[in-house]
Design a protein around this motif. Structure first.
Motif, PDB file in Angstrom:
ATOM      1  N   SER A  76       0.633  -1.323  -0.029  1.00  0.00           N
ATOM      2  CA  SER A  76      -0.184   0.538   0.135  1.00  0.00           C
ATOM      3  C   SER A  76       0.818   0.945   0.228  1.00  0.00           C
ATOM      4  N   GLU A  77       2.188   1.295   0.508  1.00  0.00           N
ATOM      5  CA  GLU A  77       3.013   2.032   0.481  1.00  0.00           C
ATOM      6  C   GLU A  77       3.839   2.442  -1.012  1.00  0.00           C
ATOM      7  N   GLY A  78       3.416   1.445  -1.327  1.00  0.00           N
ATOM      8  CA  GLY A  78       4.029   1.544  -3.130  1.00  0.00           C
ATOM      9  C   GLY A  78       5.358   1.352  -2.818  1.00  0.00           C
ATOM     10  N   LEU A  79       6.097   0.394  -1.847  1.00  0.00           N
ATOM     11  CA  LEU A  79       7.669  -0.242  -1.886  1.00  0.00           C
ATOM     12  C   LEU A  79       7.740  -1.928  -2.143  1.00  0.00           C
ATOM     13  N   ILE A  80       6.219  -2.195  -2.545  1.00  0.00           N
ATOM     14  CA  ILE A  80       6.646  -3.935  -2.910  1.00  0.00           C
ATOM     15  C   ILE A  80       5.666  -4.483  -4.301  1.00  0.00           C
ATOM     16  N   SER A  81       5.418  -4.595  -5.207  1.00  0.00           N
ATOM     17  CA  SER A  81       4.370  -5.579  -5.456  1.00  0.00           C
ATOM     18  C   SER A  81       4.833  -7.355  -6.113  1.00  0.00           C
ATOM     19  N   ARG A  82       3.397  -7.355  -5.651  1.00  0.00           N
ATOM     20  CA  ARG A  82       3.332  -8.676  -5.536  1.00  0.00           C
ATOM     21  C   ARG A  82       2.433  -9.761  -7.283  1.00  0.00           C
ATOM     22  N   GLU A  83       2.729 -10.194  -7.493  1.00  0.00           N
ATOM     23  CA  GLU A  83       2.060 -10.458  -8.630  1.00  0.00           C
ATOM     24  C   GLU A  83       1.960 -11.940  -8.655  1.00  0.00           C
ATOM     25  N   GLN A  84       0.172 -12.390  -8.817  1.00  0.00           N
ATOM     26  CA  GLN A  84       0.048 -14.247  -8.708  1.00  0.00           C
ATOM     27  C   GLN A  84       0.489 -14.355 -10.170  1.00  0.00           C
ATOM     28  N   ASP A  85       0.570 -15.235  -9.926  1.00  0.00           N
ATOM     29  CA  ASP A  85       1.113 -16.776 -10.687  1.00  0.00           C
ATOM     30  C   ASP A  85       0.078 -17.766 -10.585  1.00  0.00           C
ATOM     31  N   TRP A  86      -1.227 -18.126 -10.642  1.00  0.00           N
ATOM     32  CA  TRP A  86      -1.627 -19.217 -10.157  1.00  0.00           C
ATOM     33  C   TRP A  86      -1.738 -19.122  -9.078  1.00  0.00           C
ATOM     34  N   LYS A  87      -1.230 -20.251  -8.213  1.00  0.00           N
ATOM     35  CA  LYS A  87      -0.988 -19.858  -6.800  1.00  0.00           C
ATOM     36  C   LYS A  87      -0.201 -19.576  -5.976  1.00  0.00           C
ATOM     37  N   THR A  88       0.857 -18.818  -6.446  1.00  0.00           N
ATOM     38  CA  THR A  88       1.941 -18.405  -5.913  1.00  0.00           C
ATOM     39  C   THR A  88       1.914 -16.980  -6.016  1.00  0.00           C
ATOM     40  N   LYS A  89       2.178 -15.928  -5.181  1.00  0.00           N
ATOM     41  CA  LYS A  89       2.288 -14.685  -5.057  1.00  0.00           C
ATOM     42  C   LYS A  89       4.161 -14.389  -5.261  1.00  0.00           C
ATOM     43  N   HIS A  90       4.652 -13.821  -6.225  1.00  0.00           N
ATOM     44  CA  HIS A  90       5.728 -13.318  -6.560  1.00  0.00           C
ATOM     45  C   HIS A  90       6.070 -12.047  -5.804  1.00  0.00           C
ATOM     46  N   ILE A  91       7.143 -11.424  -5.250  1.00  0.00           N
ATOM     47  CA  ILE A  91       7.040 -10.166  -4.729  1.00  0.00           C
ATOM     48  C   ILE A  91       8.073  -9.868  -5.194  1.00  0.00           C
ATOM     49  N   SER A  92       8.648  -8.350  -4.980  1.00  0.00           N
ATOM     50  CA  SER A  92       9.622  -7.419  -5.666  1.00  0.00           C
ATOM     51  C   SER A  92       9.667  -6.161  -5.438  1.00  0.00           C
ATOM     52  N   LEU A  93      10.284  -5.817  -4.964  1.00  0.00           N
ATOM     53  CA  LEU A  93      10.911  -4.281  -4.716  1.00  0.00           C
ATOM     54  C   LEU A  93      10.346  -3.574  -6.205  1.00  0.00           C
ATOM     55  N   THR A  94       9.434  -1.978  -5.602  1.00  0.00           N
ATOM     56  CA  THR A  94       9.029  -0.910  -6.825  1.00  0.00           C
ATOM     57  C   THR A  94      10.276  -0.108  -6.798  1.00  0.00           C
ATOM     58  N   PRO A  95      10.539   0.542  -7.881  1.00  0.00           N
ATOM     59  CA  PRO A  95      11.254   1.334  -7.734  1.00  0.00           C
ATOM     60  C   PRO A  95      11.175   2.621  -6.806  1.00  0.00           C
ATOM     61  N   LYS A  96      10.090   2.859  -5.952  1.00  0.00           N
ATOM     62  CA  LYS A  96      10.195   3.288  -4.390  1.00  0.00           C
ATOM     63  C   LYS A  96      10.996   2.847  -3.681  1.00  0.00           C
ATOM     64  N   GLY A  97      10.769   1.606  -3.702  1.00  0.00           N
ATOM     65  CA  GLY A  97      11.776   0.293  -2.382  1.00  0.00           C
ATOM     66  C   GLY A  97      12.335   0.589  -2.795  1.00  0.00           C
ATOM     67  N   ARG A  98      12.877  -0.063  -4.287  1.00  0.00           N
ATOM     68  CA  ARG A  98      14.841   0.328  -4.275  1.00  0.00           C
ATOM     69  C   ARG A  98      15.891   1.359  -3.583  1.00  0.00           C
ATOM     70  N   GLU A  99      14.636   2.741  -3.936  1.00  0.00           N
ATOM     71  CA  GLU A  99      15.394   4.080  -3.103  1.00  0.00           C
ATOM     72  C   GLU A  99      15.579   3.970  -2.196  1.00  0.00           C
ATOM     73  N   LEU A 100      14.216   3.857  -1.602  1.00  0.00           N
ATOM     74  CA  LEU A 100      14.216   4.398   0.338  1.00  0.00           C
ATOM     75  C   LEU A 100      15.273   2.718   0.681  1.00  0.00           C
ATOM     76  N   LEU A 101      15.677   1.744   0.348  1.00  0.00           N
ATOM     77  CA  LEU A 101      16.602   0.594   0.776  1.00  0.00           C
ATOM     78  C   LEU A 101      17.714   1.302   0.380  1.00  0.00           C
ATOM     79  N   GLU A 102      17.910   2.050  -0.846  1.00  0.00           N
ATOM     80  CA  GLU A 102      19.554   2.359  -0.612  1.00  0.00           C
ATOM     81  C   GLU A 102      20.313   3.578   0.169  1.00  0.00           C
ATOM     82  N   ARG A 103      18.824   3.615   0.104  1.00  0.00           N
ATOM     83  CA  ARG A 103      18.705   5.075   1.711  1.00  0.00           C
ATOM     84  C   ARG A 103      18.744   4.561   2.773  1.00  0.00           C
ATOM     85  N   ALA A 104      18.106   3.652   3.389  1.00  0.00           N
ATOM     86  CA  ALA A 104      18.311   3.120   4.420  1.00  0.00           C
ATOM     87  C   ALA A 104      19.486   1.654   4.704  1.00  0.00           C
TER      88      ALA A 104
END
Length: 148
Positions: A76-104
């Motif tokens: 909801s804060e736009g830091l990750i995205s979840r993509e459903q592939d049948w029964k499995t959700k794959h999680i990745s960082l969004t550009p916003k999440g990557r930028e925050l992590l690079e600072r933190a």
């Protein structure tokens, strides 16, 4: 406390150190709008993305329900995205999440290192690392072959 063994006292001291370290880290990470658990999740996602929710839960010390709530918030804060592939959700960082992590990440790494650098010599850190690795390896083996 006189009746506690040295091993028990060491375990208690380690547990208290981790608890205090997490408290200090939560205060430190507040400037980035993160908790320790969220920071660890983002760092783990970055290292293994795309990662499934169950793989992430296995890599962290968060319960299944806890991980679901945390991921919903990070999404909801736009830091990750979840993509459903049948029964499995794959999680990745969004550009916003990557930028925050690079600072933190460097800030948190420096903060954690200072707890050791301000207290221990280089030789003591090497010795502590070797001892902690030995304890960790023993605990992992015991988890694989639990005593009956």
């Amino acid at each position: 406390m006189d009746d506690l063994s040295l091993s028990t006292l060491i375990w208690l001291r380690m547990a208290r150190f981790v608890q205090n370290s997490n408290q200090l880290s939560n205060e430190h990470l507040r400037r980035f709008g993160l908790t320790v658990a969220q920071f660890e999740a983002l760092a783990h996602i970055r290292n293994f993305e795309p990662i499934t929710q169950s793989e992430l839960a296995d890599g962290l010390t968060v319960s299944g329900g806890g991980i679901s709530r945390m991921l919903a918030r990070l999404e909801s804060e736009g830091l990750i995205s979840r993509e459903q592939d049948w029964k499995t959700k794959h999680i990745s960082l969004t550009p916003k999440g990557r930028e925050l992590l690079e600072r933190a990440f460097p800030s948190q790494q420096e903060h954690q290192a200072s707890l050791f650098d301000d207290s221990l010599t280089e030789d003591e850190k090497v010795q502590l690392h070797a001892l902690m690795k030995k304890l960790y390896d023993t605990s992992r083996k015991r988890g694989e072959n639990p005593r009956e």
